[in-house]
Scaffold this motif. Sequence first.
Motif, PDB file in Angstrom:
ATOM      1  N   GLU A  75     -13.990   1.562  -4.252  1.00  0.00           N
ATOM      2  CA  GLU A  75     -14.871   0.684  -5.013  1.00  0.00           C
ATOM      3  C   GLU A  75     -15.928   1.482  -5.780  1.00  0.00           C
ATOM      4  N   ASN A  76     -16.053   1.174  -7.063  1.00  0.00           N
ATOM      5  CA  ASN A  76     -17.015   1.815  -7.974  1.00  0.00           C
ATOM      6  C   ASN A  76     -16.720   3.299  -8.226  1.00  0.00           C
ATOM      7  N   LYS A  77     -15.522   3.747  -7.877  1.00  0.00           N
ATOM      8  CA  LYS A  77     -15.189   5.164  -8.043  1.00  0.00           C
ATOM      9  C   LYS A  77     -14.001   5.407  -8.980  1.00  0.00           C
ATOM     10  N   VAL A  78     -13.170   4.385  -9.205  1.00  0.00           N
ATOM     11  CA  VAL A  78     -12.023   4.551 -10.096  1.00  0.00           C
ATOM     12  C   VAL A  78     -11.916   3.367 -11.049  1.00  0.00           C
ATOM     13  N   ASP A  79     -11.247   3.617 -12.177  1.00  0.00           N
ATOM     14  CA  ASP A  79     -11.044   2.571 -13.183  1.00  0.00           C
ATOM     15  C   ASP A  79      -9.747   1.803 -12.970  1.00  0.00           C
ATOM     16  N   LEU A  80      -8.781   2.428 -12.278  1.00  0.00           N
ATOM     17  CA  LEU A  80      -7.466   1.823 -12.106  1.00  0.00           C
ATOM     18  C   LEU A  80      -6.832   2.315 -10.814  1.00  0.00           C
ATOM     19  N   ILE A  81      -6.194   1.397 -10.095  1.00  0.00           N
ATOM     20  CA  ILE A  81      -5.413   1.742  -8.905  1.00  0.00           C
ATOM     21  C   ILE A  81      -3.943   1.626  -9.274  1.00  0.00           C
ATOM     22  N   VAL A  82      -3.191   2.690  -9.031  1.00  0.00           N
ATOM     23  CA  VAL A  82      -1.772   2.734  -9.386  1.00  0.00           C
ATOM     24  C   VAL A  82      -0.937   2.756  -8.113  1.00  0.00           C
ATOM     25  N   LEU A  83      -0.117   1.727  -7.918  1.00  0.00           N
ATOM     26  CA  LEU A  83       0.794   1.684  -6.777  1.00  0.00           C
ATOM     27  C   LEU A  83       2.097   2.344  -7.219  1.00  0.00           C
ATOM     28  N   ALA A  84       2.371   3.520  -6.665  1.00  0.00           N
ATOM     29  CA  ALA A  84       3.540   4.307  -7.071  1.00  0.00           C
ATOM     30  C   ALA A  84       4.460   4.468  -5.867  1.00  0.00           C
ATOM     31  N   GLY A  85       5.248   3.415  -5.594  1.00  0.00           N
ATOM     32  CA  GLY A  85       6.087   3.428  -4.408  1.00  0.00           C
ATOM     33  C   GLY A  85       5.290   3.142  -3.148  1.00  0.00           C
ATOM     34  N   TYR A  86       4.229   2.346  -3.292  1.00  0.00           N
ATOM     35  CA  TYR A  86       3.386   1.978  -2.146  1.00  0.00           C
ATOM     36  C   TYR A  86       3.929   0.687  -1.545  1.00  0.00           C
ATOM     37  N   LEU A  87       4.247   0.695  -0.252  1.00  0.00           N
ATOM     38  CA  LEU A  87       4.994  -0.414   0.341  1.00  0.00           C
ATOM     39  C   LEU A  87       4.148  -1.408   1.129  1.00  0.00           C
ATOM     40  N   SER A  88       2.898  -1.069   1.433  1.00  0.00           N
ATOM     41  CA  SER A  88       2.052  -2.027   2.144  1.00  0.00           C
ATOM     42  C   SER A  88       1.512  -3.074   1.166  1.00  0.00           C
ATOM     43  N   ILE A  89       1.232  -4.259   1.687  1.00  0.00           N
ATOM     44  CA  ILE A  89       0.715  -5.345   0.867  1.00  0.00           C
ATOM     45  C   ILE A  89      -0.815  -5.293   0.871  1.00  0.00           C
ATOM     46  N   LEU A  90      -1.410  -5.290  -0.313  1.00  0.00           N
ATOM     47  CA  LEU A  90      -2.866  -5.319  -0.414  1.00  0.00           C
ATOM     48  C   LEU A  90      -3.359  -6.760  -0.262  1.00  0.00           C
ATOM     49  N   ASN A  91      -4.507  -6.921   0.415  1.00  0.00           N
ATOM     50  CA  ASN A  91      -4.999  -8.283   0.623  1.00  0.00           C
ATOM     51  C   ASN A  91      -5.865  -8.755  -0.540  1.00  0.00           C
ATOM     52  N   TRP A  92      -6.291 -10.007  -0.456  1.00  0.00           N
ATOM     53  CA  TRP A  92      -6.953 -10.661  -1.575  1.00  0.00           C
ATOM     54  C   TRP A  92      -8.280 -10.010  -1.944  1.00  0.00           C
ATOM     55  N   ASP A  93      -9.020  -9.466  -0.981  1.00  0.00           N
ATOM     56  CA  ASP A  93     -10.344  -8.899  -1.269  1.00  0.00           C
ATOM     57  C   ASP A  93     -10.271  -7.769  -2.296  1.00  0.00           C
ATOM     58  N   ILE A  94      -9.378  -6.812  -2.070  1.00  0.00           N
ATOM     59  CA  ILE A  94      -9.277  -5.683  -3.000  1.00  0.00           C
ATOM     60  C   ILE A  94      -8.694  -6.128  -4.338  1.00  0.00           C
ATOM     61  N   ILE A  95      -7.789  -7.099  -4.309  1.00  0.00           N
ATOM     62  CA  ILE A  95      -7.207  -7.608  -5.553  1.00  0.00           C
ATOM     63  C   ILE A  95      -8.273  -8.331  -6.379  1.00  0.00           C
ATOM     64  N   LYS A  96      -9.157  -9.048  -5.703  1.00  0.00           N
ATOM     65  CA  LYS A  96     -10.249  -9.754  -6.389  1.00  0.00           C
ATOM     66  C   LYS A  96     -11.252  -8.761  -6.983  1.00  0.00           C
ATOM     67  N   LYS A  97     -11.604  -7.742  -6.218  1.00  0.00           N
ATOM     68  CA  LYS A  97     -12.575  -6.735  -6.685  1.00  0.00           C
ATOM     69  C   LYS A  97     -12.014  -5.918  -7.848  1.00  0.00           C
ATOM     70  N   PHE A  98     -10.709  -5.655  -7.809  1.00  0.00           N
ATOM     71  CA  PHE A  98     -10.057  -4.861  -8.852  1.00  0.00           C
ATOM     72  C   PHE A  98      -9.141  -5.732  -9.705  1.00  0.00           C
ATOM     73  N   LYS A  99      -9.611  -6.907 -10.079  1.00  0.00           N
ATOM     74  CA  LYS A  99      -8.790  -7.828 -10.869  1.00  0.00           C
ATOM     75  C   LYS A  99      -8.357  -7.162 -12.183  1.00  0.00           C
ATOM     76  N   ASP A 100      -7.050  -7.200 -12.436  1.00  0.00           N
ATOM     77  CA  ASP A 100      -6.447  -6.577 -13.622  1.00  0.00           C
ATOM     78  C   ASP A 100      -6.724  -5.082 -13.690  1.00  0.00           C
ATOM     79  N   LYS A 101      -6.936  -4.472 -12.542  1.00  0.00           N
ATOM     80  CA  LYS A 101      -7.153  -3.028 -12.468  1.00  0.00           C
ATOM     81  C   LYS A 101      -6.274  -2.389 -11.384  1.00  0.00           C
ATOM     82  N   ILE A 102      -5.244  -3.109 -10.979  1.00  0.00           N
ATOM     83  CA  ILE A 102      -4.234  -2.576 -10.054  1.00  0.00           C
ATOM     84  C   ILE A 102      -2.874  -2.811 -10.697  1.00  0.00           C
ATOM     85  N   ILE A 103      -2.073  -1.742 -10.821  1.00  0.00           N
ATOM     86  CA  ILE A 103      -0.722  -1.896 -11.366  1.00  0.00           C
ATOM     87  C   ILE A 103       0.306  -1.389 -10.359  1.00  0.00           C
ATOM     88  N   ASN A 104       1.498  -1.934 -10.471  1.00  0.00           N
ATOM     89  CA  ASN A 104       2.602  -1.572  -9.596  1.00  0.00           C
ATOM     90  C   ASN A 104       3.864  -1.378 -10.425  1.00  0.00           C
TER      91      ASN A 104
END
Length: 204
Positions: A75-104
């Motif tokens: 949080e507050n350290k990156v502009d984009l989170i890139v899921l590159a073969g990441y198999l765990s499911i992220l929960n709603w909190d991180i998805i809400k905080k990084f809305k439209d800033k996580i790609i898979n």
Amino acid sequence: MFKIAVLISGGGSNLQAIIDNIENGYLNCSIECVISDKKDAFGLERARRHNIKTYVFDKKEYGAELSYRILETLENKVDLIVLAGYLSILNWDIIKKFKDKIINVHPSLIPSFCGKGMYGIKVHEKALEYGVKITGCTVHFVDEGTDTGSIIIQKAVEVKDNDTAESLQKRVLEQEHRALSEAIKLISEDKVHVNGRKIIVKDM
């Protein structure tokens, strides 16, 4: 400098493609850290070889706390989170905080062969079983569903009559390497605009 974090679970070939594209000048960004949900993921070694900071939050150890740990780290350290073969499911909190800033990146042309249980070689087995003539990969934003976020880029791959799941996976992976870096480049240059489910890519 556009800052990204890359999340992995395995070999990290998509991570390596991003590293290569930073080093050859295609991407003007920095990988702030690589996070794995598995201690023995080879992608961690790829990161260390390039002096990239690594974290391991093993899903067996952290369980429901996994997404919180990642959020706390990024949080507050990156502009984009890139899921590159990441198999765990992220929960709603991180998805809400990084809305439209996580790609898979997913190894099919969504909405085909995606969703719960569809990952890795299973995707290509299903594509062959169904008899499709064209498959490919999709880079999409991550939302609260599984493989349901808005589509940024898709790359098509022809299915050959003599394909095995393994041979098809190899060719699709080559397109994943291209598509993921293309998506990062477009986002870092502010060329991706979200309009509901539709993604508008400008100046392509």
